[in-house]
Design a protein around this motif. Structure first.
Motif, PDB file in Angstrom:
ATOM      1  N   ILE A   1       0.864  -1.174   0.000  1.00  0.00           N
ATOM      2  CA  ILE A   1       0.000   0.000   0.000  1.00  0.00           C
ATOM      3  C   ILE A   1       0.899   1.222   0.000  1.00  0.00           C
ATOM      4  CG2 ILE A   1      -1.827   1.268   1.174  1.00  0.00           C
ATOM      5  CD1 ILE A   1      -2.629  -1.305   2.580  1.00  0.00           C
ATOM      6  N   TYR A   2       0.761   2.082  -0.991  1.00  0.00           N
ATOM      7  CA  TYR A   2       1.633   3.249  -1.054  1.00  0.00           C
ATOM      8  C   TYR A   2       1.320   4.253   0.052  1.00  0.00           C
ATOM      9  CZ  TYR A   2       3.704   7.637  -2.412  1.00  0.00           C
ATOM     10  OH  TYR A   2       4.397   8.815  -2.376  1.00  0.00           O
ATOM     11  N   ALA A   3       0.068   4.640   0.154  1.00  0.00           N
ATOM     12  CA  ALA A   3      -0.312   5.644   1.144  1.00  0.00           C
ATOM     13  C   ALA A   3      -1.628   5.260   1.810  1.00  0.00           C
ATOM     14  CB  ALA A   3      -0.441   7.026   0.514  1.00  0.00           C
ATOM     15  N   MET A   4      -1.757   5.633   3.054  1.00  0.00           N
ATOM     16  CA  MET A   4      -3.028   5.468   3.769  1.00  0.00           C
ATOM     17  C   MET A   4      -3.377   6.808   4.390  1.00  0.00           C
ATOM     18  SD  MET A   4      -2.654   1.706   5.536  1.00  0.00           S
ATOM     19  CE  MET A   4      -4.441   1.488   5.714  1.00  0.00           C
ATOM     20  N   GLY A   5      -4.652   7.050   4.535  1.00  0.00           N
ATOM     21  CA  GLY A   5      -5.013   8.347   5.063  1.00  0.00           C
ATOM     22  C   GLY A   5      -6.452   8.428   5.511  1.00  0.00           C
ATOM     23  N   TRP A   6      -6.779   9.618   5.965  1.00  0.00           N
ATOM     24  CA  TRP A   6      -8.113   9.909   6.466  1.00  0.00           C
ATOM     25  C   TRP A   6      -8.673  11.133   5.741  1.00  0.00           C
ATOM     26  CZ3 TRP A   6     -10.511   6.637   9.757  1.00  0.00           C
ATOM     27  CH2 TRP A   6      -9.723   5.712  10.435  1.00  0.00           C
ATOM     28  N   TYR A   7      -9.926  11.019   5.373  1.00  0.00           N
ATOM     29  CA  TYR A   7     -10.685  12.109   4.802  1.00  0.00           C
ATOM     30  C   TYR A   7     -11.942  12.264   5.644  1.00  0.00           C
ATOM     31  CZ  TYR A   7      -7.700  11.726   0.665  1.00  0.00           C
ATOM     32  OH  TYR A   7      -6.622  11.704  -0.185  1.00  0.00           O
ATOM     33  N   ARG A   8     -12.581  13.413   5.534  1.00  0.00           N
ATOM     34  CA  ARG A   8     -13.819  13.593   6.279  1.00  0.00           C
ATOM     35  C   ARG A   8     -14.834  14.356   5.449  1.00  0.00           C
ATOM     36  NH1 ARG A   8     -11.605  17.823  10.936  1.00  0.00           N
ATOM     37  NH2 ARG A   8     -11.417  19.679   9.591  1.00  0.00           N
ATOM     38  N   GLN A   9     -16.097  14.135   5.791  1.00  0.00           N
ATOM     39  CA  GLN A   9     -17.185  14.817   5.102  1.00  0.00           C
ATOM     40  C   GLN A   9     -18.236  15.230   6.113  1.00  0.00           C
ATOM     41  OE1 GLN A   9     -18.940  12.625   1.849  1.00  0.00           O
ATOM     42  NE2 GLN A   9     -19.723  14.503   0.934  1.00  0.00           N
ATOM     43  N   ALA A  10     -18.415  16.528   6.228  1.00  0.00           N
ATOM     44  CA  ALA A  10     -19.436  17.079   7.108  1.00  0.00           C
ATOM     45  C   ALA A  10     -20.730  17.244   6.313  1.00  0.00           C
ATOM     46  CB  ALA A  10     -18.976  18.416   7.669  1.00  0.00           C
ATOM     47  N   PRO A  11     -21.870  17.315   6.993  1.00  0.00           N
ATOM     48  CA  PRO A  11     -23.145  17.467   6.288  1.00  0.00           C
ATOM     49  C   PRO A  11     -23.150  18.695   5.384  1.00  0.00           C
ATOM     50  CG  PRO A  11     -23.534  16.899   8.571  1.00  0.00           C
ATOM     51  CD  PRO A  11     -22.059  17.149   8.437  1.00  0.00           C
ATOM     52  N   GLY A  12     -23.528  18.505   4.132  1.00  0.00           N
ATOM     53  CA  GLY A  12     -23.611  19.604   3.197  1.00  0.00           C
ATOM     54  C   GLY A  12     -22.288  20.068   2.624  1.00  0.00           C
ATOM     55  N   LYS A  13     -21.218  19.361   2.951  1.00  0.00           N
ATOM     56  CA  LYS A  13     -19.896  19.759   2.464  1.00  0.00           C
ATOM     57  C   LYS A  13     -19.262  18.638   1.664  1.00  0.00           C
ATOM     58  CE  LYS A  13     -18.834  23.116   6.093  1.00  0.00           C
ATOM     59  NZ  LYS A  13     -17.796  23.575   7.066  1.00  0.00           N
ATOM     60  N   GLN A  14     -18.234  18.998   0.900  1.00  0.00           N
ATOM     61  CA  GLN A  14     -17.502  18.002   0.137  1.00  0.00           C
ATOM     62  C   GLN A  14     -16.527  17.250   1.036  1.00  0.00           C
ATOM     63  OE1 GLN A  14     -15.681  20.163  -3.149  1.00  0.00           O
ATOM     64  NE2 GLN A  14     -17.377  19.584  -4.494  1.00  0.00           N
ATOM     65  N   ARG A  15     -16.199  16.051   0.597  1.00  0.00           N
ATOM     66  CA  ARG A  15     -15.190  15.283   1.321  1.00  0.00           C
ATOM     67  C   ARG A  15     -13.845  15.993   1.195  1.00  0.00           C
ATOM     68  NH1 ARG A  15     -14.978   8.825   0.545  1.00  0.00           N
ATOM     69  NH2 ARG A  15     -17.187   9.247   0.934  1.00  0.00           N
ATOM     70  N   GLU A  16     -13.113  16.070   2.302  1.00  0.00           N
ATOM     71  CA  GLU A  16     -11.826  16.764   2.310  1.00  0.00           C
ATOM     72  C   GLU A  16     -10.751  15.915   2.961  1.00  0.00           C
ATOM     73  OE1 GLU A  16     -12.129  20.350   4.620  1.00  0.00           O
ATOM     74  OE2 GLU A  16     -12.479  19.270   6.507  1.00  0.00           O
ATOM     75  N   LEU A  17      -9.535  16.164   2.541  1.00  0.00           N
ATOM     76  CA  LEU A  17      -8.399  15.455   3.115  1.00  0.00           C
ATOM     77  C   LEU A  17      -8.151  15.925   4.537  1.00  0.00           C
ATOM     78  CD1 LEU A  17      -5.008  14.656   1.509  1.00  0.00           C
ATOM     79  CD2 LEU A  17      -5.045  15.988   3.608  1.00  0.00           C
ATOM     80  N   VAL A  18      -7.884  14.974   5.418  1.00  0.00           N
ATOM     81  CA  VAL A  18      -7.480  15.300   6.793  1.00  0.00           C
ATOM     82  C   VAL A  18      -5.976  15.078   6.942  1.00  0.00           C
ATOM     83  CG1 VAL A  18      -7.753  14.750   9.227  1.00  0.00           C
ATOM     84  CG2 VAL A  18      -9.745  14.685   7.705  1.00  0.00           C
ATOM     85  N   ALA A  19      -5.533  13.870   6.643  1.00  0.00           N
ATOM     86  CA  ALA A  19      -4.115  13.545   6.767  1.00  0.00           C
ATOM     87  C   ALA A  19      -3.814  12.274   5.987  1.00  0.00           C
ATOM     88  CB  ALA A  19      -3.723  13.350   8.237  1.00  0.00           C
TER      89      ALA A  19
END
Length: 122
Positions: free
Chosen positions: A31-49
């Protein structure tokens, strides 16, 4: 196939901490990279780390200094330690495994977890 299983979400008060975990399972070669993204209600998914297999990390500006990503390559597991949580951190957090190569092919693809809810509220 690859499965990503997330855990550690929940309800926490502002200023509190949570630790998310995500374990990848399957016939994984790398696996090259692993990470976390998040999506709040009414918003686009965004990178966290994100973190690469070599340990290089990337953080969203909004979480720098508060969140720490780490990874256990032997276990294909990624962690997100979240401290000093704020109400604006409330979202569904998704685990991502990028450029995953299986033992049975030379092709790579990305995988996503089902998401875990993080709610920061008093």
């Amino acid at each position: 196939q690859v499965q990503l299983v997330e855990s550690g979400g929940g309800l926490v008060q502002p200023g509190g901490s949570l630790r998310l975990s995500c374990a990848a399972s399957g016939s994984i070669f790398s696996i090259y990279a692993m990470g976390w993204y998040r999506q709040a209600p009414g918003k686009q998914r965004e990178l966290v780390a994100t973190i690469t297999s070599g340990g290089n990390t990337t953080y969203a500006d909004s979480v720098k200094g508060r969140f720490t990503i780490s990874r256990d390559n032997a276990k294909n597991t990624v962690y997100l330690q979240m401290n000093s949580l704020k109400p604006e951190d409330t979202a569904v957090y998704y685990c991502n495994a990028a450029s995953v190569r299986l033992r049975t092919t030379i092709r790579v693809r990305d995988y996503w977890g089902q998401g875990t809810q993080v709610t920061v509220s008093s």
